[in-house]
Design an enzyme around this catalytic site. Structure first.
Site, PDB file in Angstrom:
ATOM      1  N   PHE A   1      21.706  19.537  19.362  1.00 38.25           N
ATOM      2  CA  PHE A   1      21.065  20.317  18.302  1.00 38.25           C
ATOM      3  C   PHE A   1      22.152  21.129  17.590  1.00 38.25           C
ATOM      4  O   PHE A   1      22.946  21.805  18.253  1.00 38.25           O
ATOM      5  CB  PHE A   1      20.043  21.233  18.965  1.00 38.25           C
ATOM      6  CG  PHE A   1      19.041  21.842  18.032  1.00 38.25           C
ATOM      7  CD1 PHE A   1      18.036  21.072  17.463  1.00 38.25           C
ATOM      8  CD2 PHE A   1      19.081  23.193  17.741  1.00 38.25           C
ATOM      9  CE1 PHE A   1      17.094  21.654  16.626  1.00 38.25           C
ATOM     10  CE2 PHE A   1      18.139  23.773  16.907  1.00 38.25           C
ATOM     11  CZ  PHE A   1      17.143  23.003  16.345  1.00 38.25           C
TER      12      PHE A   1
ATOM     13  N   ASP B   1      20.771  22.195  27.936  1.00 37.18           N
ATOM     14  CA  ASP B   1      19.697  22.694  27.086  1.00 37.18           C
ATOM     15  C   ASP B   1      18.497  21.776  27.301  1.00 37.18           C
ATOM     16  O   ASP B   1      18.539  20.596  26.939  1.00 37.18           O
ATOM     17  CB  ASP B   1      20.114  22.708  25.613  1.00 37.18           C
ATOM     18  CG  ASP B   1      19.076  23.412  24.752  1.00 37.18           C
ATOM     19  OD1 ASP B   1      17.883  23.345  25.088  1.00 37.18           O
ATOM     20  OD2 ASP B   1      19.469  24.032  23.736  1.00 37.18           O
TER      21      ASP B   1
ATOM     22  N   TYR C   1       8.278  26.940  23.302  1.00 40.17           N
ATOM     23  CA  TYR C   1       7.246  26.697  22.277  1.00 40.17           C
ATOM     24  C   TYR C   1       7.068  25.222  21.947  1.00 40.17           C
ATOM     25  O   TYR C   1       6.300  24.871  21.069  1.00 40.17           O
ATOM     26  CB  TYR C   1       7.546  27.490  20.997  1.00 40.17           C
ATOM     27  CG  TYR C   1       8.946  27.331  20.424  1.00 40.17           C
ATOM     28  CD1 TYR C   1       9.312  26.195  19.720  1.00 40.17           C
ATOM     29  CD2 TYR C   1       9.895  28.332  20.586  1.00 40.17           C
ATOM     30  CE1 TYR C   1      10.578  26.055  19.189  1.00 40.17           C
ATOM     31  CE2 TYR C   1      11.172  28.213  20.062  1.00 40.17           C
ATOM     32  CZ  TYR C   1      11.514  27.073  19.361  1.00 40.17           C
ATOM     33  OH  TYR C   1      12.772  26.940  18.851  1.00 40.17           O
ATOM     34  N   LYS C   2       7.787  24.337  22.652  1.00 43.72           N
ATOM     35  CA  LYS C   2       7.651  22.900  22.387  1.00 43.72           C
ATOM     36  C   LYS C   2       6.602  22.335  23.349  1.00 43.72           C
ATOM     37  O   LYS C   2       5.434  22.635  23.211  1.00 43.72           O
ATOM     38  CB  LYS C   2       9.031  22.247  22.485  1.00 43.72           C
ATOM     39  CG  LYS C   2       9.938  22.774  21.344  1.00 43.72           C
ATOM     40  CD  LYS C   2      11.380  22.333  21.399  1.00 43.72           C
ATOM     41  CE  LYS C   2      12.109  22.874  20.150  1.00 43.72           C
ATOM     42  NZ  LYS C   2      13.559  22.687  20.218  1.00 43.72           N
TER      43      LYS C   2
ATOM     44  N   ARG D   1      10.017  11.746  13.205  1.00 49.35           N
ATOM     45  CA  ARG D   1       9.828  11.929  14.646  1.00 49.35           C
ATOM     46  C   ARG D   1       8.340  11.996  14.954  1.00 49.35           C
ATOM     47  O   ARG D   1       7.599  12.732  14.319  1.00 49.35           O
ATOM     48  CB  ARG D   1      10.458  13.245  15.117  1.00 49.35           C
ATOM     49  CG  ARG D   1      11.942  13.245  15.185  1.00 49.35           C
ATOM     50  CD  ARG D   1      12.447  14.452  15.965  1.00 49.35           C
ATOM     51  NE  ARG D   1      11.810  15.701  15.556  1.00 49.35           N
ATOM     52  CZ  ARG D   1      12.151  16.889  16.042  1.00 49.35           C
ATOM     53  NH1 ARG D   1      13.078  16.973  16.984  1.00 49.35           N
ATOM     54  NH2 ARG D   1      11.558  17.981  15.627  1.00 49.35           N
TER      55      ARG D   1
END
Ligand SMILES: *Cc1c(COP(=O)(O)O)cnc(C)c1O
Length: 428
Positions: free
Chosen positions: A137, A213, A238-239, A388
């Site tokens: 990321f 990560d 939050y994913k 995605r």
């Protein structure tokens, strides 16, 4: 024109097959534990912002009305102060961590900064390089680069083929100047999932520390930090954990490193006696020393509901469904989308794939916009040409996947995406 009704491209026998798979899905009942205010919406972006758990609505009301409204500052001694460690301990099994190794703290980016800096500060001066890959990321790369430069070193970004983790090149790059290897366990674009044990061993073999990560894995892919002897980890809540927009992140520090490493953003929340208000910093024992300042309780509290749902379902069952969903999506994409110039841009081996699938197309951006605006399917877009499709096993169904693919077919055949070629958006 809207494309939400079964149209001329509807694949009826495929639909019944998908429906049957849903009927045999042991996790299907979890769908109703999440708020679905628009039952027709197919939400395939749970890898970016998970849905709202019904239980979190109750938590938010309780925390705002009773704890904040009625109890006011007394609430700090009635559960707020310990919330970062309590929720950290709840989350620990999903990371393969032990109680006392995980804390909820700040954002993923800030936690990465804290732990990467702590790792480099603990190395001899000539060991000051950080190794990552080009699938990571970008925010992580920015942080790792600034940390490496602060220590007089640099960030080495190992090139991949754009989809798969470049294990061979990583092996070459990691050497006796490497202080830290830091990678996304599951990469955000292609969804490639590293073998945590294999890469951790690579880093350790060269005398470097390993910082994972786990943002795109936690809650969808089992993680075994302790068993792999990983040093450090961070990640989002939050994913796939459905903690809510901007809910604070977690950090993991292996137990034996907690008193060896130093928190570079020492703050009163990591002080051994925060309310003695001493000007000298004395770190708290254990994981709490990696805290910095006052935590956002309104955002922290709902994480418990999201984590509890994954624990209740069981991470192995979640992973099994995730793999079944992504295999199914890829087979649907091969059959219906590849003839329309889409390509699957995720690993083909389900073991090496997280819980989202990327499909690429030259017109990916206008197609993404048409999906959202005309077909009531929400994916997300990653530049330059990826769509995605996030498969969140607790609430994504096989019928969702089937219908989404059919609606994409309808978009291409009717060309409605051409209405969106000039669209712009701040958040994609
Ligand atoms: C989502 C994600 C982030 C986001 O970090 P924030 O600090 O929450 O903005 C960071 N790293 C990875 C690998 C991610 O997937």
């Amino acid at each position: 024109m809207t494309l939400t009704d079964p149209g001329p491209y509807h694949d009826a026998s495929g639909y019944y097959e998908a429906k049957e798979r849903d009927e045999n899905d042991p996790l299907a009942p979890f769908r109703h534990r999440f708020v679905h205010s628009d039952p027709g919406l197919i939400y395939l972006d749970g890898n970016s912002l998970g849905r709202l758990p019904v239980a979190a609505v109750e938590t938010i009301e309780e925390v705002s009305n009773r704890q904040w409204g009625d109890r006011l500052i007394r609430s700090w001694n009635e559960g707020w102060w310990d919330m970062p460690t309590r929720v950290g301990d709840l989350l620990a099994p999903l990371l393969g961590a032990s109680p006392g190794e995980v804390i909820i703290s700040d954002s993923t980016t800030v936690n990465l900064y804290k732990l990467a800096t702590a790792a480099l500060a603990s190395c001899p001066g000539d060991r000051n390089r950080i190794v990552t890959d080009d699938l990571n990321f970008p925010s992580d790369a920015y942080v790792l680069d600034s940390v490496a430069r602060r220590f007089g070193g640099e960030l080495e970004i190992v090139a991949s083929d754009g989809i798969n983790g470049p294990i061979d090149r990583l092996t070459e790059a990691i050497d006796d100047r490497t202080a830290l290897v830091s990678l996304s366990h599951t990469t955000f674009k292609s969804g490639y999932t590293y073998d945590l044990g294999q890469v951790t061993e690579l880093a350790h073999g060269a005398g470097a520390r390993m910082l994972w990560d786990c943002s795109h894995s936690v809650g969808s892919v089992p993680i075994d930090l302790d068993a792999c002897d990983a040093d450090l980890a961070v990640g989002c809540t939050y994913k796939y954990l459905n903690g809510g927009p901007g809910s604070p992140a977690f950090l993991y520090v292996r137990e034996d490193l907690q008193d060896v490493l130093e928190n570079p953003i020492a703050g009163w929340w990591g002080h051994s006696r925060p309310f003695s208000f001493d000007l000298a910093f004395v770190p708290m024992e254990g994981i709490r020393r990696f805290q910095t300042g006052t935590m956002p309780i309104l955002s922290l509290a709902p994480i418990e509901a999201g984590v509890s749902l994954v624990l209740e379902a069981g991470i192995d069952a979640v992973r099994e469904k995730s793999m079944a969903l992504s295999e199914y999506l890829i087979s649907q994409a091969r059959e219906h989308l590849e003839p329309l110039w889409f390509e699957v841009a995720s690993p083909t081996d389900p073991e090496r794939r997280g819980s989202h699938v990327a499909i690429s197309h030259e017109m990916a951006w206008p197609i993404t916009r048409a999906m959202t605006e005309r077909a009531n399917v929400i994916p997300d877009f990653r530049t330059p040409d990826s769509i995605r499709l996030g498969l969140s096993p607790l609430y994504t169904s096989f019928v969702d996947v089937h219908t989404a693919v059919q609606r994409i077919v309808a978009i291409i055949k009717s060309k409605v995406h051409t209405d969106f070629v000039d669209d712009t958006a701040t958040v994609t």
